[in-house]
Scaffold this motif. Structure first.
Motif, short mmCIF file in Angstrom:
data_model
loop_
_atom_site.label_atom_id
_atom_site.label_comp_id
_atom_site.label_asym_id
_atom_site.label_seq_id
_atom_site.Cartn_x
_atom_site.Cartn_y
_atom_site.Cartn_z
N ALA A 449 46.02 50.07 25.48
CA ALA A 449 46.29 48.76 24.88
C ALA A 449 47.51 48.11 25.51
CB ALA A 449 46.48 48.92 23.36
N GLU A 450 48.55 48.91 25.72
CA GLU A 450 49.75 48.36 26.37
C GLU A 450 49.43 47.88 27.78
OE1 GLU A 450 52.72 51.32 26.25
OE2 GLU A 450 53.14 51.11 24.09
N LYS A 451 48.63 48.69 28.48
CA LYS A 451 48.28 48.29 29.85
C LYS A 451 47.46 46.99 29.86
CE LYS A 451 45.95 49.91 34.00
NZ LYS A 451 45.16 51.01 34.63
N ALA A 452 46.50 46.89 28.92
CA ALA A 452 45.68 45.68 28.85
C ALA A 452 46.55 44.47 28.50
CB ALA A 452 44.57 45.87 27.82
N ALA A 453 47.49 44.66 27.54
CA ALA A 453 48.36 43.55 27.17
C ALA A 453 49.24 43.14 28.35
CB ALA A 453 49.21 43.94 25.97
N TRP A 454 49.74 44.14 29.07
CA TRP A 454 50.59 43.83 30.22
C TRP A 454 49.80 43.12 31.32
CZ3 TRP A 454 55.10 42.81 31.97
CH2 TRP A 454 55.40 42.93 33.33
N GLU A 455 48.57 43.59 31.57
CA GLU A 455 47.76 42.96 32.60
C GLU A 455 47.43 41.52 32.22
OE1 GLU A 455 46.88 43.84 35.52
OE2 GLU A 455 47.87 45.80 35.42
N ALA A 456 47.16 41.29 30.91
CA ALA A 456 46.87 39.91 30.47
C ALA A 456 48.09 39.02 30.65
CB ALA A 456 46.41 39.93 29.00
N LYS A 457 49.25 39.58 30.30
CA LYS A 457 50.48 38.80 30.45
C LYS A 457 50.76 38.52 31.92
CE LYS A 457 55.32 38.77 29.04
NZ LYS A 457 56.39 39.49 28.31
N ARG A 458 50.54 39.52 32.77
CA ARG A 458 50.80 39.32 34.21
C ARG A 458 49.80 38.31 34.80
NH1 ARG A 458 53.06 38.75 37.29
NH2 ARG A 458 52.68 40.10 39.09
N ALA A 512 54.57 34.75 45.29
CA ALA A 512 53.58 34.12 44.42
C ALA A 512 52.23 34.02 45.14
CB ALA A 512 54.06 32.74 43.99
N PHE A 513 52.26 33.77 46.46
CA PHE A 513 51.02 33.69 47.24
C PHE A 513 50.32 35.05 47.25
CE2 PHE A 513 49.27 34.55 51.54
CZ PHE A 513 48.11 33.80 51.42
N VAL A 514 51.09 36.14 47.49
CA VAL A 514 50.49 37.47 47.49
C VAL A 514 50.02 37.82 46.08
CG1 VAL A 514 50.91 39.92 47.94
CG2 VAL A 514 51.92 38.18 49.44
N ASP A 515 50.81 37.47 45.05
CA ASP A 515 50.44 37.78 43.68
C ASP A 515 49.16 37.06 43.27
OD1 ASP A 515 50.95 39.18 41.33
OD2 ASP A 515 51.99 37.49 40.41
#
Length: 640
Positions: A449-458, A512-515
């Motif tokens: 859940a933490e990973k999913a929340a972090w991925e959504a935030k990222r 930001a381009f690579v991200d």
């Protein structure tokens, strides 16, 4: 009692007691001596204090009253190793004597009383100054003056009754007296014993080895501490030295506060690191006291101290064979040192003299013998324990025969109880396994859940960065953005996107381009639908990005999830806010390699959760790699 019928020993004891009491009736003196077994010390205690001191619990070979205790160990009756010191520790004061001044009621004494009162008043200012100097630990340049104002340096003798200054003090607990003396010594010198210095966190290791170390006092070049004094009576101190299991060298230090050499001896000798460390290293047992205390006065009489400061070393040594004793060892005076401690190079009680004596003479001479005594005592103790174990084995064999029948019944009972306990343990193990599996599952779900929340935030920040932080490519002939820089990127999935930047563009634009390359393709992820406001209401631009990094506690690679590095030669390009593209050397026309960055805390948490979950499953193997499986990151780093 006829004086002519006395033995030579009794004649000498009578002469000593009369010298102590400034003459007196010989018949009374003989009666007192006869009542205490011709012990001069106890007889003197009766004369001065009205009651004798407690008799020693061990034998003394030089008095008739102790002739029946030949089998006991001799403690106070020392045999002196040096020929010129023979027979000085048998309790007979043969050297220094102190006369008792009898009270006087003459008219001259009555006349001197007002004069004495006036002199006592004059001594009050000096007494106050002396107390202040003592509190400030400043050496006293003048001799101490008491309210009685007994000044011997002026040759005044008022003929008034007084107690000898070197006589025994009022009776009190010997341990309390020793503790008070050590406390006064610490206050005067500003030092503490080695054990107290170590207990308080200080470094006394250098002193213990006889070398200098970190300073204890401000302005000194080395740590100065006091020896670890034995806190107890002199008799207990001697009894401890007489134990063959201890077999230590004893150091006796007797001082007189009224002596001019005492302050210098305390400051220079008792706190000398080499002297204290040498005694600590060789496990000396140190005892000390002031002559005004009863215990120290008694020790001075037995050791025949005539000058202060006084230092004596005693230890067990082989007894000279004679017909009166069959003991192989006896406490012996190894050496005496008395007098001033200055000059430091040649004074009898200076640290240099004592250290040279210990190193060159005393320790090499007595250490082999004491080591042999300790070995013999250890062998005797080993033999005693072996004999005791043999007796215990015999008793165990006899008891085993009696317990044979009971043992059989007990084994049956224990077998039943063991079976019940095993069943209960299996139940508890199953319950623990189920609880561990549940905790591992909950931990894994929490991490996911933490990973999913972090991925959504990222993902929100990636899209916001693509829209806000990534500027459009410079047009031909466009001014203000500087020289055009071509940047090629090699992604972990094999893609090689290329984009043009201006030299004045921020390095954040490159990141930001690579991200943005990690944004999935799809209608819901088009660039037109990217948010224009920073997630979480943060400020626009790099400031908002920096604030977001600080809130989550992740910076640089931990935030972006990847690292950028020049392909050849390899050189990492760290993200820095405000840095320009033109400031990065070798970036123009080069190719950047994207290396994925995994958060160590996240990977460790996943590994613990995975290993806990797998270990709780039946048939699981602890050799399974915690990083293998489907929990890896979305991208894999391409190896060069």
């Amino acid at each position: 009692m006829d004086r002519n019928a006395l033995s030579p020993f009794q004649q000498e004891a009578l002469s000593q007691l009369q010298a102590l009491t400034n003459g007196g009736d010989a018949e009374v003196a003989m009666s007192v001596l006869d009542s205490v077994g011709w012990d001069v010390q106890r007889a003197a205690d009766i004369v001065f204090d009205g009651k004798p001191s407690a008799p020693l619990s061990f034998s003394q070979t030089n008095t008739p009253a102790s002739s029946t205790a030949e089998g006991s160990r001799h403690v106070e009756d020392f045999d002196v190793d040096d020929s010129e010191q023979a027979g000085l520790l048998d309790g007979r004061p043969t050297g220094r004597q102190f006369d008792r001044v009898t009270p006087s009621t003459s008219a001259l004494a009555l006349l001197y009383r007002p004069i004495r009162f006036i002199l006592a008043l004059l001594a009050v200012p000096y007494t106050i100054i002396r107390a202040i100097l003592r509190a400030l630990r400043i050496p006293l340049p003048l001799p101490a003056v008491s309210p009685a104002f007994s000044i011997t340096g002026l040759g005044l003798n008022f003929g008034l009754p007084h107690r000898p200054s070197v006589g025994p003090a009022p009776v009190r607990d010997a341990k309390v007296a020793a503790e008070r003396w050590v406390q006064a010594l610490e206050e005067e010198t500003g030092c503490v014993s080695i054990s107290r210095a170590q207990a308080s966190g200080g470094d006394a290791s250098g002193v213990a080895s006889g070398s200098s170390s970190v300073t204890r006092r401000t302005g000194e070049a080395q740590t100065r501490v006091l020896p670890d004094f034995y806190l107890g009576s002199y008799e207990n101190f001697v009894r401890t030295l007489a134990k063959e299991t201890e077999a230590k060298v004893g150091c006796v230090i007797i001082l007189s506060e009224e002596h001019d050499d005492t302050p210098e001896f305390k400051r220079s000798t008792l706190t000398d690191p080499e002297f204290v460390g040498l005694m600590k290293e060789n496990d000396f047992l140190v005892w000390g006291g002031d002559i005004r205390d009863r215990d120290a006065w008694s020790a001075a009489q037995k050791l025949q101290a005539t000058t202060y400061p006084f230092v004596a070393f005693i230890a067990l040594q082989s007894r000279r064979m004679n017909a009166q004793s069959s003991q192989s060892s006896v406490l012996t005076i190894l050496s005496r040192h008395q007098g001033p401690s200055i000059p430091a190079s040649s004074a009898p009680t200076s640290a240099h003299t004592l250290v040279a004596h210990l190193k060159e003479t005393l320790i090499p001479r007595v250490s082999p013998y004491l080591s042999g005594i300790r070995r013999q005592a250890a062998d005797r103790e080993t033999a005693r324990l072996a004999e005791q174990r043999a007796r215990e084995r015999e008793r165990a064999i006899r008891a085993e025969q009696d317990r044979a029948f009971e043992e059989s019944a007990r084994r049956d009972k224990e077998r039943i109880e063991r079976k019940i306990a095993e069943e209960k343990e299996e139940q508890r193990a199953a319950l623990r396994q189920a609880e561990e599996e549940q905790r591992a599952l909950e931990e894994q779900q929490r991490l996911e859940a933490e990973k999913a929340a972090w991925e959504a935030k990222r993902m929100e920040w990636r899209r916001w960065g693509r829209r806000t932080l990534l500027p459009r490519e410079p047009r031909p002939g466009e001014q203000g953005r500087g020289k055009t820089v071509r940047v090629g990127v090699r992604m972990p999935n094999g893609k090689r996107p290329v984009r043009f930047f201006g030299e004045n563009d921020s390095l954040t634009a490159v990141y930001a381009f690579v991200d943005a390359q990690f944004i999935p393709e799809g209608k819901e992820y088009t660039s037109e639908s990217d948010p224009t406001v920073a997630p979480g209401g943060e400020e626009q631009g790099e400031i908002g990005l920096l604030h977001a990094m600080e809130k989550v506690g992740k910076k640089n690679g931990h935030w972006w999830g990847f690292k950028l590095a020049m392909a050849y030669p390899r050189r990492e390009i760290h993200w820095e806010p405000g840095k320009k593209v033109g400031e990065v050397e070798g970036l123009s026309g080069g190719q950047l390699v994207v290396e994925m960055f995994e958060d160590p805390s996240t990977s460790r948490s996943k590994s613990r959760s995975r290993s806990s979950l797998e270990s709780s499953r039946p048939g699981s193997s602890s050799a399974t790699s915690p990083t293998s499986g489907g929990d890896s990151d979305e991208y894999e780093t391409e190896s060069d």
